[in-house]
Design a protein around this motif. Structure first.
Motif: not given
Length: 56
Positions: A45-46, A48-50, A52, A54
């Motif tokens: 999550a960290i 793949f979330g990072g 994307s 902003p």
């Protein structure tokens, strides 16, 4: 999932104190497995979330 890992850890500790080593071992194994699954999902999550974009 982390909550379940902590619950199994507490069950393992209580069972170990009371002398139920078989149950304590199984509960500790479940706690370890759930913790590592949580850790992998958290890191994914960290990462793949990072990646994307902003918010605009």
């Amino acid at each position: 999932m982390l909550e379940w890992a902590l619950i199994f850890l507490v069950v393992a500790l209580v069972a170990g104190v009371l002398g139920f080593t078989g149950i304590a071992g199984v509960a500790a194994s479940f706690a370890k497995i759930l913790f590592f699954i949580f850790l992998v999902l958290f890191l994914a999550a960290i990462i793949f979330g990072g990646v994307s974009a902003p918010p605009a």
